[in-house]
Write an enzyme that holds these catalytic residues in place. Structure first.
Site, PDB file in Angstrom:
ATOM      1  N   LYS A  24       0.829  -1.225   0.000  1.00  0.00           N
ATOM      2  CA  LYS A  24       0.000   0.000   0.000  1.00  0.00           C
ATOM      3  C   LYS A  24       0.855   1.264   0.000  1.00  0.00           C
ATOM      4  CE  LYS A  24      -0.541   0.124   4.995  1.00  0.00           C
ATOM      5  NZ  LYS A  24      -1.348  -0.004   6.144  1.00  0.00           N
ATOM      6  N   GLY A  48      15.177   2.221  24.746  1.00  0.00           N
ATOM      7  CA  GLY A  48      15.460   1.048  23.916  1.00  0.00           C
ATOM      8  C   GLY A  48      16.261   1.474  22.696  1.00  0.00           C
ATOM      9  N   HIS A 105      46.543  -6.561  10.543  1.00  0.00           N
ATOM     10  CA  HIS A 105      47.018  -5.492  11.426  1.00  0.00           C
ATOM     11  C   HIS A 105      47.313  -4.244  10.600  1.00  0.00           C
ATOM     12  CE1 HIS A 105      49.109  -3.610  14.762  1.00  0.00           C
ATOM     13  NE2 HIS A 105      50.088  -3.292  13.924  1.00  0.00           N
ATOM     14  N   GLY A 142       9.133  -0.948   2.873  1.00  0.00           N
ATOM     15  CA  GLY A 142       8.531  -0.951   4.207  1.00  0.00           C
ATOM     16  C   GLY A 142       9.163   0.046   5.164  1.00  0.00           C
ATOM     17  N   ALA A 174      15.113  -5.996  10.696  1.00  0.00           N
ATOM     18  CA  ALA A 174      15.015  -6.152   9.240  1.00  0.00           C
ATOM     19  C   ALA A 174      15.744  -7.406   8.771  1.00  0.00           C
ATOM     20  CB  ALA A 174      15.596  -4.919   8.555  1.00  0.00           C
ATOM     21  N   VAL A 196       8.492   3.434  22.650  1.00  0.00           N
ATOM     22  CA  VAL A 196       8.243   2.431  23.694  1.00  0.00           C
ATOM     23  C   VAL A 196       7.940   1.057  23.100  1.00  0.00           C
ATOM     24  CG1 VAL A 196       7.519   4.105  25.446  1.00  0.00           C
ATOM     25  CG2 VAL A 196       5.820   3.164  23.864  1.00  0.00           C
ATOM     26  N   GLY A 197       8.483   0.794  21.920  1.00  0.00           N
ATOM     27  CA  GLY A 197       8.322  -0.519  21.308  1.00  0.00           C
ATOM     28  C   GLY A 197       7.465  -0.475  20.055  1.00  0.00           C
ATOM     29  N   CYS A 212      11.732  -0.321   7.169  1.00  0.00           N
ATOM     30  CA  CYS A 212      13.197  -0.306   7.151  1.00  0.00           C
ATOM     31  C   CYS A 212      13.751   0.723   6.164  1.00  0.00           C
ATOM     32  CB  CYS A 212      13.712  -1.701   6.793  1.00  0.00           C
ATOM     33  SG  CYS A 212      15.450  -1.741   6.374  1.00  0.00           S
ATOM     34  N   GLU A 222      13.545   5.813  30.941  1.00  0.00           N
ATOM     35  CA  GLU A 222      13.374   4.375  30.707  1.00  0.00           C
ATOM     36  C   GLU A 222      12.740   3.748  31.944  1.00  0.00           C
ATOM     37  OE1 GLU A 222      13.725   1.844  28.364  1.00  0.00           O
ATOM     38  OE2 GLU A 222      13.047   0.636  30.056  1.00  0.00           O
TER      39      GLU A 222
END
Ligand code: NAD
Length: 474
Positions: A42, A189, A450, A47, A326, A277-278, A49, A210
């Site tokens: 849509k 988070g 190195h 999406g 993702a 918050v998620g 990500c 938090e």
């Protein structure tokens, strides 16, 4: 399932709802395996990500790092008289990064002859999705298999004041037209802390609230989460853990956030509030309840092959819960594409890394120290600080460490936990170690170039047998 040209009816082998990292990867892989695929979306391909998640935030993180580095230019013998953010150009750079990648995915889909159907899909029968476009016209897409990949949405908690002007989700926080003098972040988070570091670099004072006792409570090794909190505090960020937000209120031209903490009820005032918050699986309005799709709370219940309880209906990515990442969705996409074309692959999340683009970055894979101690009889932990790594010293980024969690007897690597510059890249070695069951000796006898940052991984592995070369703890 290879089709011939004369077999192109409207019936597809596979219809996928959602063109995020899970859905588009499933589409590309299934098409590669010979399936005729319809992909229903849509919004824009890619999406959350690509459009409002990983990609635009990493563009902002890149600019923030450059800005801070430019201000330190004299340390590296370079004169840059003044380095300032240019917000319109910064927004243009971020959008160009997004557009380039969205265009790239569209090209890939076209190249593999995936039919991209624009509109909002809804499952009306186990083998049929009804797709309604922007002007309300509907078509039905039927297929032998259906994959549900609708992603996730920002979680909303019953905090009074969430609809006030100046209260943002991560989507609004990406569009920066002014840098607020003080940003209050609710949620320590992944999203909250990535944005806290971006706005801090652009010049905001930042407060993080938090509710849990540590930052990053969703599975990050506790010692790293505590260390990150102390680094951020030292830089001037206000971090309140154990802080339960009660309400957001207007306060003059800004906002006031009231929270209950260890010292009772406290109020902080700022220009903007970011609520992170998620996220919740985006499973409403898809016709799932009507068709009896079994749920696990808000998430679609699937078995290890990503099959739902309906015949030939599969689900992947954030919509099935678990780690909402993702790269997890992409793995799901590949697994399900094989299964709908006759395969029998089960998901295997053992080597799923978590990468957090804070400053310093945090990355981990496998078991945390606490999880390993709860599961294994004998655990040995070995560490190496980036302050003793030559490349980190040259780069002037010595904060952080490598922490390996190993089985004490065999040395098998159970978990890798990193903090520091570019650890979101370095974790790849840890993921491989966990996936193949490598031991600390395997890492220690793998020659690391190195001077490079991955040498810190080598040195931590050497530490398993007390053989660290470039560090001596007194
Ligand atoms: P999260 O679960 O990582 O963090 C939410 C935080 O908010 C938690 O620490 C939680 O304890 C806290 N919280 C919840 N309610 C609160 C309240 N009322 N007051 C104060 N704190 C509260 O979720 P997120 O940061 O919103 O991210 C969502 C998802 O997106 C996660 O699954 C995350 O892994 C994913 N994501 C990943 C990346 C990455 O991989 N780099 C980046 C962004 C988002």
């Amino acid at each position: 399932m290879v089709r011939t040209e004369d077999d192109l009816s409207d019936f597809y082998d596979l219809a996928i709802l959602g063109a995020g990292p899970g859905g588009y990867v499933a589409a590309l892989r299934a098409a590669q395996l010979g399936a005729r695929v319809a992909l229903i979306e849509k919004g824009r391909v890619g999406g959350t990500c690509l459009n409002v998640g990983c990609i635009p935030t990493k563009a902002l993180t890149t600019s923030a790092e450059l800005l801070l580095k430019a201000r330190r230019a004299s340390e590296f013998g370079v004169s840059i008289p003044s380095a300032l953010p240019d917000l319109p150009s910064l927004m243009a750079y971020k959008q160009a990064a997004v557009d380039r990648l969205v265009g790239g995915v569209e090209q890939l889909l076209m190249g593999r002859k995936v039919a991209l159907v624009r509109g909002e899909g809804r499952l009306v029968r186990p083998d049929t999705l009804r797709v309604t476009d922007a002007v309300g016209e509907a078509v039905e897409i039927s297929a032998r298999h259906v994959i549900l990949a609708p992603g996730s949405v920002t979680a909303r908690q019953p905090i009074p004041g969430l609809d006030l002007p100046g209260v943002m989700t991560s989507t609004e926080a990406l569009d920066i037209t002014d840098v607020p003098a003080h940003l209050i972040v609710i949620g320590g988070g992944v999203i909250g802390l990535e944005f806290a570091c971006i706005y801090e670099a652009l010049g905001s004072r930042v407060t993080v609230l938090e509710m849990m006792p540590t930052l990053l409570p969703g599975g990050t090794d506790e010692s790293l989460a505590r260390r990150l909190a102390s680094i951020l505090r030292r830089r001037g960020m206000a971090i309140h853990t154990g802080a339960t937000v009660q309400a957001i209120e207007p306060a003059g031209s800004g906002l006031r956030v009231i929270f209950a903490g260890a010292k009772g009820e406290v109020a902080v005032e700022g220009e903007c509030v970011l609520v992170a918050v998620g996220r919740w699986p985006n499973t409403g309005g898809l016709g799932l309840a009507e068709l009896g799709v079994k749920m696990n709370g808000r998430a679609i219940a699937v078995d290890e092959h990503l099959r739902t309880n309906l015949p030939n209906v599969w689900a992947i990515g954030d919509a099935v819960g678990g780690m909402m990442l993702a790269h997890k969705a992409m793995v799901d996409g590949r697994v399900v594409a094989e299964n709908v074309t006759g395969g029998q692959r089960a998901v295997d999340y053992r080597s799923l890394p978590s990468v957090i683009f804070t400053r310093p970055e945090v990355a981990s894979v496998g078991l945390t120290e606490a999880e390993a101690r709860a599961q294994e009889a004998d655990v040995k932990v070995t560490r190496f600080p980036f302050s003793a790594n030559p490349r980190a010293q040259i780069l002037g980024e010595t904060e952080g460490l490598v922490k390996l969690v190993c089985e004490a007897g065999s040395g098998r690597v159970l978990g890798v936990h990193l903090m520091g510059l570019h650890v979101t890249d370095l974790i790849a070695e840890g993921a491989l170690a966990v996936q193949v069951g490598a031991t600390a000796d395997d890492l220690a006898w793998t020659t690391h170039a190195h001077p490079t940052l991955p040498e810190a991984m080598l040195e931590a592995a050497l530490g398993f047998r007390g053989a660290t070369i470039h560090f001596h703890s007194r």
